[in-house]
Design a protein around this motif. Structure first.
Motif, PDB file in Angstrom:
ATOM      1  N   PHE C   2       0.477   5.107  -2.965  1.00 13.72           N
ATOM      2  CA  PHE C   2       0.178   5.797  -1.720  1.00 13.72           C
ATOM      3  C   PHE C   2      -1.130   5.255  -1.161  1.00 13.72           C
ATOM      4  O   PHE C   2      -2.216   5.586  -1.638  1.00 13.72           O
ATOM      5  N   PHE C   3      -0.995   4.405  -0.156  1.00 18.68           N
ATOM      6  CA  PHE C   3      -2.184   3.834   0.473  1.00 18.68           C
ATOM      7  C   PHE C   3      -2.295   4.273   1.934  1.00 18.68           C
ATOM      8  O   PHE C   3      -3.008   3.676   2.719  1.00 18.68           O
ATOM      9  N   ALA C   4      -1.540   5.309   2.288  1.00 14.79           N
ATOM     10  CA  ALA C   4      -1.488   5.699   3.696  1.00 14.79           C
ATOM     11  C   ALA C   4      -2.800   6.319   4.165  1.00 14.79           C
ATOM     12  O   ALA C   4      -3.213   6.166   5.308  1.00 14.79           O
ATOM     13  N   HIS C 299       5.728  -7.028   4.965  1.00 13.45           N
ATOM     14  CA  HIS C 299       5.582  -5.564   5.045  1.00 13.45           C
ATOM     15  C   HIS C 299       6.861  -4.872   4.580  1.00 13.45           C
ATOM     16  O   HIS C 299       6.821  -3.875   3.870  1.00 13.45           O
ATOM     17  N   ARG C 300       7.993  -5.470   4.996  1.00 11.75           N
ATOM     18  CA  ARG C 300       9.251  -4.835   4.643  1.00 11.75           C
ATOM     19  C   ARG C 300       9.422  -4.822   3.121  1.00 11.75           C
ATOM     20  O   ARG C 300       9.793  -3.808   2.529  1.00 11.75           O
ATOM     21  N   ARG C 301       9.091  -5.916   2.519  1.00 12.24           N
ATOM     22  CA  ARG C 301       9.221  -5.998   1.063  1.00 12.24           C
ATOM     23  C   ARG C 301       8.341  -4.939   0.378  1.00 12.24           C
ATOM     24  O   ARG C 301       8.760  -4.229  -0.543  1.00 12.24           O
ATOM     25  N   LEU C 302       7.108  -4.836   0.875  1.00 12.09           N
ATOM     26  CA  LEU C 302       6.180  -3.873   0.277  1.00 12.09           C
ATOM     27  C   LEU C 302       6.715  -2.443   0.434  1.00 12.09           C
ATOM     28  O   LEU C 302       6.716  -1.656  -0.516  1.00 12.09           O
ATOM     29  N   GLY C 305       9.609  -1.655  -1.529  1.00  8.40           N
ATOM     30  CA  GLY C 305       9.210  -1.527  -2.934  1.00  8.40           C
ATOM     31  C   GLY C 305       8.497  -0.233  -3.253  1.00  8.40           C
ATOM     32  O   GLY C 305       8.117   0.012  -4.397  1.00  8.40           O
ATOM     33  N   GLY C 306       8.261   0.588  -2.211  1.00  2.00           N
ATOM     34  CA  GLY C 306       7.670   1.895  -2.479  1.00  2.00           C
ATOM     35  C   GLY C 306       6.219   2.049  -2.043  1.00  2.00           C
ATOM     36  O   GLY C 306       5.632   3.114  -2.217  1.00  2.00           O
ATOM     37  N   ARG C 342       0.576  -2.387  -9.293  1.00  2.00           N
ATOM     38  CA  ARG C 342       1.969  -2.230  -8.886  1.00  2.00           C
ATOM     39  C   ARG C 342       2.196  -2.744  -7.464  1.00  2.00           C
ATOM     40  O   ARG C 342       3.198  -3.367  -7.160  1.00  2.00           O
ATOM     41  N   PHE C 343       1.200  -2.452  -6.613  1.00  6.28           N
ATOM     42  CA  PHE C 343       1.297  -2.953  -5.241  1.00  6.28           C
ATOM     43  C   PHE C 343       1.281  -4.479  -5.221  1.00  6.28           C
ATOM     44  O   PHE C 343       2.125  -5.117  -4.586  1.00  6.28           O
ATOM     45  N   LEU C 344       0.334  -5.045  -5.928  1.00  3.93           N
ATOM     46  CA  LEU C 344       0.186  -6.506  -5.886  1.00  3.93           C
ATOM     47  C   LEU C 344       1.411  -7.186  -6.480  1.00  3.93           C
ATOM     48  O   LEU C 344       1.786  -8.286  -6.066  1.00  3.93           O
ATOM     49  N   ALA C 345       2.019  -6.503  -7.408  1.00  8.01           N
ATOM     50  CA  ALA C 345       3.213  -7.086  -8.025  1.00  8.01           C
ATOM     51  C   ALA C 345       4.351  -7.254  -7.022  1.00  8.01           C
ATOM     52  O   ALA C 345       5.241  -8.082  -7.203  1.00  8.01           O
TER      53      ALA C 345
END
Lengths: 347, 347, 347, 347
Positions: C2-4, C299-302, C305-306, C342-345
């Motif tokens: 959650f980076f919102a 962006h779509r991939r990220l 990916g959640g 997890r994000f960077l992955a």
């Protein structure tokens, strides 16, 4: 022996537990979290109002001022009693939020607005055309500021009067639960079924930390309210702070249980005071608040004994021993019979 | 036979002449024209207040609302009588201009605020700390809305009361000249010498078209007033429209002459009414306005005969002939003895 | 992932514990409870400002709007950047609370107001006398809305510019702790030692539920602030809800610890993003917030990916795969290295 | 040689005559006098808008602020150019009257709002939900503050843009007559036929003393406007002061005659200036106002020769002789060819 205000006590453990449970993980905020929707649904269910627009704010003053501003216009008269919280205890918040409406005080009887006086006040505000304040919302308080409770018929008599002129009616329900318990009615009966348009539904004084619901039975007011709430800086980013309190407060009818406890404590207190010959109770006791008149010497004894409450019209510590002063006793959910007994033992 | 309001008559020819004379050639505006400075000087001379800050605005409501906003704060209580023009006839302009102050009505006697009631109201607004409206300006009206005139001692008793709490006092002088003539005093005596801080000095009702002066005896209020005036859209670009009226009004003491004429007409009217057995005059007649109570049949006769005035509490044309109704008669400078005689002839 | 927003995460357990501990027994409210005084003292100590006036409110918008209204006047210009939270994200709350002040936007560089542009804007507001908005408070944001951090010299350059004209300066410190950690300075150095007059000191985004401190280094502003807070309905009866959060937040320098954790997570994120060739970071990353530009496909991939975060200028799910869009990533204290990994992955 | 403002000259004799004629005998006031109805009818006829709601107020700022407050909400963005009178010259009156709306400045070209920039600004105010200012009224000025005139197509392009989002459009027509004469169109073509919803129709700058009409083509706005006007203290008791001016102004198309005279004088001036090699006129001259850039030495010569006008960006009396400064020349109806010739003779 804290009878100064139902704002002085703790939040109920189940409210705290709901708060802790909600404080887990990531969520949307600003009322978009799932918990907020759940709470709104629960309030709609309780009020039997599936279409109602429901919002949470942190203080009763915010609830009152935002609702009244939404129901009326800056050039309006808002009709209330002289002792209404909105008139005496909100430092002009209703005037501020409404953009300069005028609070017009209507004569009361035992803190309840008299319908014929309301009618006269409304009529008076017709004659002057654009020169006078325009007829605006009517606001009544339940439980009143003197501890009395409007009957359902009394509420209906006031809303009928207002509606004859097309005016909306707001209910300041900072002690909504205490009134509902006192009347033994439903939330719907005390509000929209009796002609109320919008409610400040209190949580703070009855076991929460700081949360009130604003309920409009006509959801058309919702969009404006949302903008007023944000502009008033009352939209919480971590809105679950509000949602969780309300969740815990409503779950299992905790709100009614706590109000019943407070009202019971107050009834015990009243019964005890009634046995003291020097004591008068000018407005009676109908929910969780009682005013009592007694000689200064009695107040002094109580306060020296550790009882904390407000004396409204003088200093209990200084002055003639036999001068009669009026004290206000408020019971919150946590006082209990033991607290009352200790107080009565001082008499 | 126009007795409906001193707003209904024409401007005096000398005011019109001043306006025509001023409408010549090019000049600065916004109160920077030479004529404005001349008028400010004349008002300072009349009020024996060489340091006063003086401004012109077009309406009495503007004068009152701008002055009160300057003297107080949005969280204040403004103390006035229930029938004060600022309370009843300005559609919440004081609330608007002040940013949401609350007008608190103080009991009166013959439309004059009672000093002890003022003191009680001020005291009442101490107890609540930040919760209640804060103590703010006191506003009194001279001539009052019922046609009575405060004596200098009565003004001083009110300003003494206010000043004991450090509160400023405003005088709504929409009929300032009529009061001054009635009292036979100076402008200074009726204002700062009696403790008044700021005055709405009326011209519109007494021979002008639309101009009132705002006078602060403490010029420190000037800078804020100027911004409030501009922000309220009351700063005229062709400001000579205001200056010239006031010039004509003050020159040769025209203002006092016109007020004396209006008061005389009203005195004649009162004397005539006093001879009619069915007529009561509850508040007496002290300046240029008189309220009289009489059977509907009498009002009907007058109005059918062409007399124009307001009946405050019923329709003169419909209802029981013997029901007693109250009419208001206001004389402006132009009524004259002939106008009064025609009215009295109808009785 | 959650980076919102740093508003989306939970409160820190120690904040919750403080809240639970404070919820015991009876106490005064409205900021008169002992805990409130303790917290005020602690903030004065942290800011090395023993005389400061300190208040707690529930939202950042309340803090900003109440402070700016207290520092300025309704006819003022408030100088800020175009992207300032007060300008873009508060639904006119500053205008509402100030009574109608005008927010004047000053050109920025990397979201920091440029001193010479501030000077030009102030000068521009002199020429018009009463016709234009008057020069009023300057408001700067630290951490800025783009994630940049003013150096101490940059703050001083702005306050020097303001003070040359006698104007007060407000610091919107919704992310105060993150900035202080980023600069490695003291709270005093980042505020009054650099010329700041009043601070919104954020707690909500950094481990609290809903509390911000308002700090005026000149306590003369306190009395007015207290009335504005009450009138704005932001004075809590059960004020310990606010005091306790702040107590837990400050104790043992938790606030700095949490900000350091958030900044560290953001630094890891930034380092990871810097290795992705398609990614640009237009404003760099100086505290706990980073903007990055990348093709929609990334962006779509990220997001698939959640990863949850805002894309500011388009819909990541629809449109040309190679269109470059800008996302905003905000780390709160709870993200941790694992969340970042997890994000960077996903990249 | 007064070119400082079209506010500096006299009212036209026929306006004064109408005022004198109207100042006779008794009449109702507050806009209920027969003359007011006559004037409203005349304006409806001129605008080919038989249903329009029409009001008179004394100042252009009052007209603009009252109209915008009526068309929008306190939480709105009002879209205008940076140099709009409402943004630069009204000391936050629009913010005051609207209850705190935000003026959002839209990029212009030659002082005319660019439609695509308006569209971008409106779009920008959608994304933020309740957090940002809401989309509100668009306000354009005709003649613009730089002396340019929107073509009918340019007006339509702006109103089309606004209407695509359901936003109302206000025309600040302080120099309405000059624009209409410049375009050679009808009042209807320049307003509702081009999509305008409400107009400030100026009289003050073009031969009156102080009167502007507020015209809503949708009369549903009337009731609210009337209350806002009274609450703003702009409802005149002796309203004939306003009605008579407007009557004289409209009768026999005086308003168009005077605007034509002013525009002609300005055209002569422009032609004369165009022959001076050192002079530039950045925005051209399309109605009665011209900006010209010239060396300080030239400005000094003109001003020493008695020409009165504003130099916008420096002191003509002090500084380098060859520094280029911009002056503003405004012609009112009374300047005439002789006044222009005297000015040109100084060049």
């Amino acid at each position: 022996m804290f009878f100064a205000s139902d704002n002085g006590g703790p939040a109920h453990p189940r409210v705290m537990e709901a708060l802790i449970a909600a404080n887990d993980g990531y969520t949307s905020g600003y009322g978009a979290e799932a918990l907020a929707e759940e709470v709104r649904g629960e309030l709609r269910r309780i009020f039997e109002a599936p279409e109602a627009a429901v919002y949470l704010v942190p203080t009763g003053t915010a609830a009152n001022a935002l609702i009244l501003a939404t129901l009326g216009n800056p050039w309006d008269a808002i009709f209330c009693t002289a002792m209404a919280h909105i008139n005496e205890d909100e430092c002009n918040a209703p005037e501020f939020y409404s953009g300069g409406a005028k609070l017009v005080t209507v004569p009361d009887e035992r803190a309840k607005m008299r319908p014929e006086a309301l009618r006269a006040a409304i009529l008076e505000h017709e004659r002057r055309g654009v020169h006078g304040a325009q007829r605006g919302p009517v606001s009544i308080t339940q439980v009143t500021e003197k501890g009395t409770v409007h009957t359902l018929d009394e509420i209906a008599a006031l809303t009928d009067t207002a509606k004859a002129f097309g005016l909306p009616v707001h209910l300041d329900g900072a002690r909504f639960a205490n009134a509902q318990v006192a009347l033994g009615c439903s939330a719907a009966e005390m509000t929209w079924k009796a002609g109320i348009d919008a409610v400040s539904f209190g949580g703070t004084k009855n076991g929460c930390l700081g949360v009130e619901a604003c309920i409009f039975f006509d959801p058309a007011h919702g969009a404006e309210f949302e903008l007023r709430r944000k502009r008033g800086a009352h939209l919480f980013s971590k809105h679950r702070l509000l949602s969780a309190q309300m969740q815990g407060y409503l779950a299992g009818d905790l709100w009614l249980e706590l109000a019943a406890a407070a009202n019971s404590a107050c009834a015990l207190l009243t019964a005890g005071l009634a046995e003291v010959p020097e004591v008068d109770m000018p407005w009676g006791a109908e929910a969780n608040m009682i005013f009592f008149t007694a000689p200064r010497s009695l107040h002094r004894r109580l306060q020296e004994g550790g009882a904390r409450y407000y004396v409204m019209d003088g200093d209990p510590a200084a002055g003639a021993a036999d001068e009669r002063l009026t004290g206000r006793l408020v019971c919150d959910w946590s006082i209990g019979a033991a607290g009352v007994d200790r107080f009565l033992a001082l008499l």
